[in-house]
Design an enzyme around this catalytic site. Structure first.
Site, PDB file in Angstrom:
ATOM      1  N   HIS A 306     -17.090  -2.311   7.028  1.00  0.00           N
ATOM      2  CA  HIS A 306     -15.697  -2.750   7.128  1.00  0.00           C
ATOM      3  C   HIS A 306     -15.136  -2.252   8.465  1.00  0.00           C
ATOM      4  CE1 HIS A 306     -11.748  -3.769   5.178  1.00  0.00           C
ATOM      5  NE2 HIS A 306     -11.325  -2.942   6.114  1.00  0.00           N
ATOM      6  N   HIS A 349      -9.715   6.795   3.367  1.00  0.00           N
ATOM      7  CA  HIS A 349      -9.664   7.327   4.723  1.00  0.00           C
ATOM      8  C   HIS A 349      -8.478   8.268   4.933  1.00  0.00           C
ATOM      9  CE1 HIS A 349      -7.511   3.499   4.497  1.00  0.00           C
ATOM     10  NE2 HIS A 349      -6.808   3.825   5.569  1.00  0.00           N
ATOM     11  N   GLU A 355       0.884   5.759   9.409  1.00  0.00           N
ATOM     12  CA  GLU A 355       0.798   4.324   9.106  1.00  0.00           C
ATOM     13  C   GLU A 355       1.911   3.883   8.160  1.00  0.00           C
ATOM     14  OE1 GLU A 355      -2.050   2.343   5.911  1.00  0.00           O
ATOM     15  OE2 GLU A 355      -3.159   2.930   7.715  1.00  0.00           O
ATOM     16  N   HIS A 379       1.748   6.303   4.953  1.00  0.00           N
ATOM     17  CA  HIS A 379       0.694   7.308   4.858  1.00  0.00           C
ATOM     18  C   HIS A 379       0.677   8.047   6.192  1.00  0.00           C
ATOM     19  CE1 HIS A 379      -0.765   3.848   2.253  1.00  0.00           C
ATOM     20  NE2 HIS A 379      -0.486   4.818   1.393  1.00  0.00           N
ATOM     21  N   HIS A 385      -5.679   8.067   1.592  1.00  0.00           N
ATOM     22  CA  HIS A 385      -5.273   6.836   0.914  1.00  0.00           C
ATOM     23  C   HIS A 385      -6.425   5.853   0.941  1.00  0.00           C
ATOM     24  CE1 HIS A 385      -4.216   6.330   5.166  1.00  0.00           C
ATOM     25  NE2 HIS A 385      -4.221   5.010   4.996  1.00  0.00           N
TER      26      HIS A 385
END
Length: 454
Positions: A306, A349, A355, A379, A385
């Site tokens: 990803h 992560h 963010e 976050h 999260h």
């Protein structure tokens, strides 16, 4: 090359002489040196500040950077207007240390935060009065960081304008179209589009199809620009030609207007005896613009794993530390997921960047519930999260086949500085106090004994 969008607008002030047709006309390209005039001959030729500008206009420059900034990044626009901006009354403070503007005097919260959509007001509220600040990073006084606002409006800004001297404003409608009337022309932004208003440019917001709500990133640092493409090559992500900037239009009105200025995180009000939207011609590269997020060319993995969300960057505000942004705007739009042997949703992560995430439409591929269009989450740096328990279970056990993510647009503001919540953000009933519980069902799966026998 011009792009035209049909739009209807009612001019309520019969004393206003408006150079405006029933079509909105745009110029294309990002950061171009534009030249546009509403009356032929209004732009001077060969010099910016002639002794006697045509038609009795006044020359006025708007600087987006310091005068001595390198040519490649220097921003400025020359305006030729009916009245200079110095014609304004004395300002009075109208909002000081309010819940909407002042952060709590505490360190950033270390756990994940999430909010439900804000309800539309049941009373008449315009765009400025409907702004509520959710979080702040950095400080506009030091030209660093950004602020995150939510807006919910039900009426037009009537004979009222707004100017933000603290930062440029990236506006993301989630519900309802915005008609943005600016000194340099007019543009519209509907859901799935964004609009950017440069720092120091006056504008008003009308609602052509009724109540609207959405998000705002107020960028206190260097102006947003397109990210470098590096190994991607010459094309990809957001293309310059898909950005639209308005052409000149003006109002010649002696009707009184209120001008609200945001300076130092506070709101001030003064009175003008005329419309501030009286620029007959202009040229330069400080200008408002819009962009259709459906034109973003997503680039991702076609083998395995990803990719990091940085691959979805639409606009970036660089910092003085190479590779670390003052603020990034990333959009997750329609795209194919084809990676093999891969957990496809965003992985668990902890990031060095802080963010903020919003959802314009559809469902986010990392959340099974609780995060709906109009909602928001924060976050902060190194706050863990990732996908909720239900999304994790489904993604782990599903048969991997090519899958197209459609009818969903999520976005992120990322900043290298921690986001501090405002009192309003903490106290609003839309705050989800149980957000952390979405991961509580992630049970232990480790089986050491099985490993030992394999």
């Amino acid at each position: 090359m011009n792009s035209k969008l049909s739009v209807e607008r009612e001019v309520r002030d019969t004393a206003t002489r408006t150079r405006l047709t029933n079509e909105l006309t745009y110029q294309t390209g990002f950061g171009n040196e534009f030249s546009t005039e509403a009356i032929s001959g209004a732009l001077p030729i060969g010099q910016n500040n002639p002794q006697k500008p045509a038609f009795g206009l006044y020359a006025e420059q708007l600087s987006g950077t310091s005068f001595t900034t390198a040519r490649a990044t220097n921003l400025r626009t020359w305006m030729y207007r009916i009245r200079p901006s110095v014609l304004q009354g004395t300002y009075r403070l109208i909002r000081k240390d309010s819940n909407a503007l002042a952060p709590l005097d505490v360190a950033p919260l270390p756990e994940a935060q999430r909010w439900n959509p804000q309800p539309l007001p049941d009373t008449p509220v315009d765009f400025v009065d409907g702004l509520n600040t959710l979080a702040i990073s950095g400080d506009p006084a030091t030209l660093s960081g950004a602020a995150v606002h939510l807006y919910a409006a039900t009426i037009d800004m009537d004979r009222k304008a707004f100017v933000n001297t603290d930062g440029e404003m990236l506006i993301i409608p989630q519900q309802g179209t915005l008609c943005l009337i600016t000194e340099l022309g007019m543009l519209t932004a509907k859901p799935r589009e964004i609009a950017v208003i440069p720092r120091g440019l006056k504008f008003a917001v009308h609602l052509p199809d009724g109540p609207s709500r959405g998000y705002v990133c107020e960028n206190h640092g260097s102006a947003f620009r397109l990210p470098d493409l590096g190994l991607i090559g010459a094309s990809g992500l957001a293309n310059r030609r898909d950005f639209l900037t308005p052409v000149a239009r003006f109002e010649d009105s002696d009707a009184a207007h209120e001008l609200i200025a945001k300076t130092g995180g506070q709101l001030w009000s003064t009175t003008l005896d005329h419309s501030p939207f009286d620029v007959v011609a202009w040229h330069g590269n400080v200008a408002p613009y819009k962009y259709d997020l459906d034109r973003f060319q997503s680039i991702g993995s076609i083998s395995f794993d990803h990719p990091d969300p940085s691959i979805y960057t639409v606009l970036t505000s660089p910092s003085d530390t190479p590779g670390t942004a003052n603020a990034d705007f990333c959009a997750l739009t329609t795209r194919w997921a084809v990676a093999e042997h891969t957990f496809r949703p965003p992985y668990f992560h902890r990031n060095v960047m802080s963010e903020f995430m919003g959802l314009i439409c559809g469902a986010h591929d990392a959340k099974a519930g609780g995060f709906v269009p109009g909602g928001a989450s924060i976050h902060n740096a190194f706050t863990p999260h990732g996908p909720d328990a239900e999304t994790y279970r489904r993604a782990r056990d599903t048969t991997l086949e090519p899958h197209k993510i459609t009818e969903s647009i999520a976005f992120m503001f990322e900043t290298r500085l921690p986001l501090r919540l405002t009192a309003w953000a903490v106290q609003t009933p839309q705050r989800q106090h149980d957000y952390q519980q979405c991961w509580s069902a992630l049970a232990k799966q480790f089986d050491g004994d099985r490993h030992a026998t394999e």
